[in-house]
Design an enzyme around this catalytic site. Structure first.
Site, short mmCIF file in Angstrom:
data_model
loop_
_atom_site.label_atom_id
_atom_site.label_comp_id
_atom_site.label_asym_id
_atom_site.label_seq_id
_atom_site.Cartn_x
_atom_site.Cartn_y
_atom_site.Cartn_z
N ASP A 132 0.72 -1.02 0.00
CA ASP A 132 0.14 0.07 0.00
C ASP A 132 0.88 1.26 0.04
O ASP A 132 1.46 1.67 0.97
CB ASP A 132 -1.07 0.06 1.28
CG ASP A 132 -1.79 -1.33 1.50
OD1 ASP A 132 -1.06 -2.15 1.45
OD2 ASP A 132 -2.81 -1.10 2.10
N GLU A 175 -4.06 1.62 -2.96
CA GLU A 175 -5.25 2.04 -2.51
C GLU A 175 -5.25 3.32 -1.60
O GLU A 175 -6.34 4.06 -1.30
CB GLU A 175 -6.04 0.84 -1.59
CG GLU A 175 -5.33 0.60 -0.54
CD GLU A 175 -6.40 0.18 0.54
OE1 GLU A 175 -7.55 0.19 0.52
OE2 GLU A 175 -5.80 0.15 1.87
N ASN A 176 -3.98 3.69 -1.04
CA ASN A 176 -3.70 4.85 -0.36
C ASN A 176 -2.82 5.89 -0.98
O ASN A 176 -2.36 6.84 -0.52
CB ASN A 176 -3.20 4.51 0.96
CG ASN A 176 -3.89 3.36 1.80
OD1 ASN A 176 -3.34 2.18 1.73
ND2 ASN A 176 -4.89 3.76 2.26
N HIS A 200 -10.03 0.97 0.50
CA HIS A 200 -10.05 2.64 -0.14
C HIS A 200 -10.27 2.77 -1.46
O HIS A 200 -10.16 3.97 -1.96
CB HIS A 200 -8.97 3.17 0.44
CG HIS A 200 -8.80 3.55 2.06
ND1 HIS A 200 -9.68 4.17 2.67
CD2 HIS A 200 -8.16 2.69 3.02
CE1 HIS A 200 -9.29 4.19 3.90
NE2 HIS A 200 -8.36 3.11 4.21
N HIS A 251 -3.00 -4.26 3.62
CA HIS A 251 -4.08 -3.40 4.37
C HIS A 251 -3.60 -3.01 5.89
O HIS A 251 -3.95 -2.15 6.38
CB HIS A 251 -5.45 -4.28 4.58
CG HIS A 251 -6.48 -3.61 5.61
ND1 HIS A 251 -7.22 -2.46 5.18
CD2 HIS A 251 -6.88 -3.90 6.56
CE1 HIS A 251 -7.90 -2.23 6.09
NE2 HIS A 251 -7.88 -2.68 7.00
N HIS A 293 -0.64 -2.29 6.82
CA HIS A 293 0.38 -1.24 6.86
C HIS A 293 1.34 -1.54 7.53
O HIS A 293 2.45 -0.61 7.90
CB HIS A 293 -0.25 0.01 7.18
CG HIS A 293 -1.05 0.69 6.02
ND1 HIS A 293 -1.38 2.02 5.98
CD2 HIS A 293 -1.62 -0.01 5.17
CE1 HIS A 293 -2.04 2.04 4.80
NE2 HIS A 293 -2.46 0.90 4.37
FE LIG Z 1 -6.96 -1.08 3.46
FE LIG Z 2 -3.90 0.40 3.03
#
Ligand SMILES: [Fe+2]
Ligand SMILES: [Fe+2]
Ligand SMILES: [Fe+2]
Ligand SMILES: [Fe+2]
Ligand SMILES: [Fe+2]
Ligand SMILES: [Fe+2]
Ligand SMILES: [Fe+2]
Ligand SMILES: [Fe+2]
Lengths: 273, 273, 273, 273
Positions: free
Chosen positions: D8, D39-40, D68, D178, D180
């Site tokens: 991510d 996604e981020n 996200h 997810h 992180h």
């Molecule tokens: Fe996520």
């Molecule tokens: Fe994420």
């Protein structure tokens, strides 16, 4: 003593029926004390100072809150001067406002109003059972208060019924709020506390928990937000619980559901009519 | 057509009132079809084959389930021969039993009964909206079924009300189960479907969701299990929803709450009395 | 001062590697203090008094717990005489045992060990940030303790990293436990606290969080329990965090991951070899 | 075949290191295929078309998403023309974009990339195990794809490890995203699939999951939002998993963690250097 608790007022539709009908009910039923849950009063999300004063002007003696307390950020400020506005007591120390208030009723009686938030399927807060117990120990029914009203803002029936039994005999009434559907399980518990798992919202019941149906349905079906939630604009049902207490014990002697207006089956306390 | 839906029967107390009162109600009210949610019938957890047959013998035409479907592991086996036992339709493919059944009513009508489980604050299952939609598309009201009964076993008001509106006009009734507290929001939705967010349990309401109070309270206060949950043994309230449908459209024309026995305020359908 | 923290020991496989390897590591690395999370030591669920003493005998100076603290109910009793067993500090008042202990290290130093449980996606407990802050205020690093070890038993990275920064400069090390997978984000935070989001379990990593794979997979696929969870029986990886503190400040000067045995990539602190 | 999966990417800090370092890594390590979870990428929340093209220009062959996905609402539109952008496959039917893509690698090989979202402590979606199984059945490793990359975007270790074992032997690599935080449990599972519970984010690890620390800490301590979350602006660590597959079987033969830059301990695949 006659107490009316009105559940989560949602948006304009909910506010309208409270402002229109509450003054009359106070007169007709000779109400001594009225509590209104106002966490959704401002467009469904939180409360403003203006709305708070409108509710007081209509006859509310106390306004309680819940998980939507701070959706209108002005509430973080005006709550400190809003002496009849009670937010959940189990927010962290230092949170603006108060979690309990001892207020004078129309008949001169002292009423302790407290509000707590449940923890099952809600945000993590400190123990609501311990927090409410502390408030009631500091201001016990009969000794320091003539009536005690507990608004337990929680998701699950189990946590709400547990709170009812936990406080049975120590509070005049323990009512649940938050689910926005009135339960028909109002009763006087074995030790004298009036209880209802959820008072229900005061809003338009042709909706999804008071919101116009389309967007909630969209989110359940598509899992992607399409637009903002908006309160449903149809006529509201005023949902409440009517409790008559014994002036000597402060405990409940009569309890009845109140449903006025909108699409739900009407109900009024036969013993006050 | 006259349909009675009875909510989650909890333990011996709940079973007793169903076995005692249901036969009489069927006669008194000329009921055509009775559905009973039986997910807590066996000691509060699941259902046995014996209990299933007891419920049928008392007059149930269908028995629905929920998150407690398999608490009695024999249910995984006998469900395949229990043609009137309907488990949530949105369990994974390959799950024993059936998620919908087309059954014959006393009056010869065909009634589709389906059961689905919500996903908010419940275990993760596939989309209940899509699953129920598929069942109703395969057996549409009027074309293939004279009445459609949907038991939506879910935690939140929002998901249940969304399901009601989603199926409005396509089902005769959509009722919620699982919270074990009857809601007073029964109504006929704009397109003709009878709806109630939760029918409530059939059990002892001097309890925490039908369980003896001590252990639930202990867990809320101490966060450490002390003993097993046991159903409360006091007299039960039979909680249900009474729905009369139009034989031509299969949609609801009258709806009323049913509460018989125990500590809750009694209610019976005035239109059948 | 040299501190080793060993993550959640799971079942026999996890215990074996600790009992076999820890005595040697203490000698080879001249360890002053060893903490072992033991919440899954007994068959994956809780801890017995016998196992607690085995861990001490192998060289553990303190044993911490988590959400599985009481899975072996004897722990509710023996914890009161187990002075080196530390359970989450944010259990309700009155919970057996202690949430923090000041213990003497091999080198005579005083080490405060505390354990707290996160609240995001965990059971509802009181605020772990406030609880740990109280413990550290009562026994501050440098004044009353030469080292402070915090085991934060939590699900999400965000809550664990927030705790790390919250205590940065006030604890020698803050380590996460509970997810059973070691993170590779060990670091010394800006104000001197060693941190790792999760130490990982000490168990067989050819598994699902230390459990034999079949039943976890069955539950994800079928959503119906098939049998009990059993610890995986293959060789374990001992997962830990090695921290060297400055004797003057009590803060960390070196930090390294430890992974010994089993299927994971090996790691030992280069600075102690 | 040489595959790099990058976790991510969070905000400007994360994007910068990818844009700066990825082109060089592709050359230095002779990478055949690069997947980036994006996604981020846009300020911590979602992805824009511009950023998507920047990632492709830097050498990404595929970009995956997660919870996200739609934070930048333009993604709902441009995803339909973004052939290398893969969103979770278990969104409801009708969701824009694709949940799997068969793409050509630099060496001409066919690579199936799929993305799924877990359900434990995530939003309710349909079964990710069944959804991924369908994709892999439609495009099996060796028959229709030379490599299969699965990004399982999920919260818990248990669900991610279960997915790893579920696909073991059927995918070249299964990586979690997810949380992180990179896990140090990368391994080749018994049947040949490379696995890591979480690749970790590509962002500033002096943060709370990539966000500037103050506001996350404020929310944990006070439970009231104070301001918006903003990505931390310090130097990022590029976190990834390096996998070398056997061209004949499509399964993994070597696996190593990648951590470049920022505050984490550096790691590069020894076998490619
Ligand atoms: Fe996520
Ligand atoms: Fe994420
Ligand atoms: Fe509300
Ligand atoms: Fe609420
Ligand atoms: Fe139930
Ligand atoms: Fe249930
Ligand atoms: Fe553990
Ligand atoms: Fe744990």
């Amino acid at each position: 003593m006659r107490i009316l608790f009105i559940g989560d007022v949602v948006g304009r539709s909910g506010r309208s029926i409270v402002l229109e009908r509450l003054p009359g009910l106070i007169g007709d039923w000779s109400l001594d004390f009225v509590v209104v849950n106002g966490e959704n009063a401002a467009g469904g999300f939180g409360i403003t100072e203006l709305i708070y004063h409108d509710l007081l002007a209509a006859g509310a003696d106390a306004v309680t809150l819940g998980n939507h307390s701070w959706d209108q950020r002005e509430a973080l400020v005006f709550i400190d001067r809003a002496e009849r506005l009670v937010r959940p007591v189990n927010y962290p120390p230092g949170t603006p406002g108060r979690g309990a208030a001892l207020l004078e009723a129309r008949n001169g009686a002292r009423v302790l109003v407290t509000n707590a938030m449940g923890r099952v399927f809600m945000e993590p807060l400190d123990d609501p059972f311990a927090a409410v117990e502390r408030e009631l120990a500091a201001c016990p029914l009969r000794d320091a208060a003539d009536a005690v009203v507990v608004d337990f803002h929680a998701e699950t029936t189990s946590e709400k019924q547990a709170m009812g039994h936990f406080l049975d005999g120590k509070a005049s009434l323990v009512v649940g709020t938050h689910t926005h559907a009135p339960t028909a399980d109002h009763q006087i518990l074995p030790h004298g506390t009036a209880f209802q798992s959820d008072v229900g919202m005061t809003g338009d019941y042709n909706s999804v928990i008071g919101m116009a149906k389309d967007e909630p349905l969209n989110r359940f079906l598509r899992r992607i937000p399409g637009s903002r939630f908006e309160p449903a604009a149809g006529p509201a049902t005023l949902c409440g619980l009517a409790v008559e207490t014994d002036d000597r014990t402060g405990l409940a002697v009569r309890v009845a559901a109140v449903r006025i207006g909108g699409v739900l089956e009407p109900a009024v306390p036969a013993f006050w009519s």
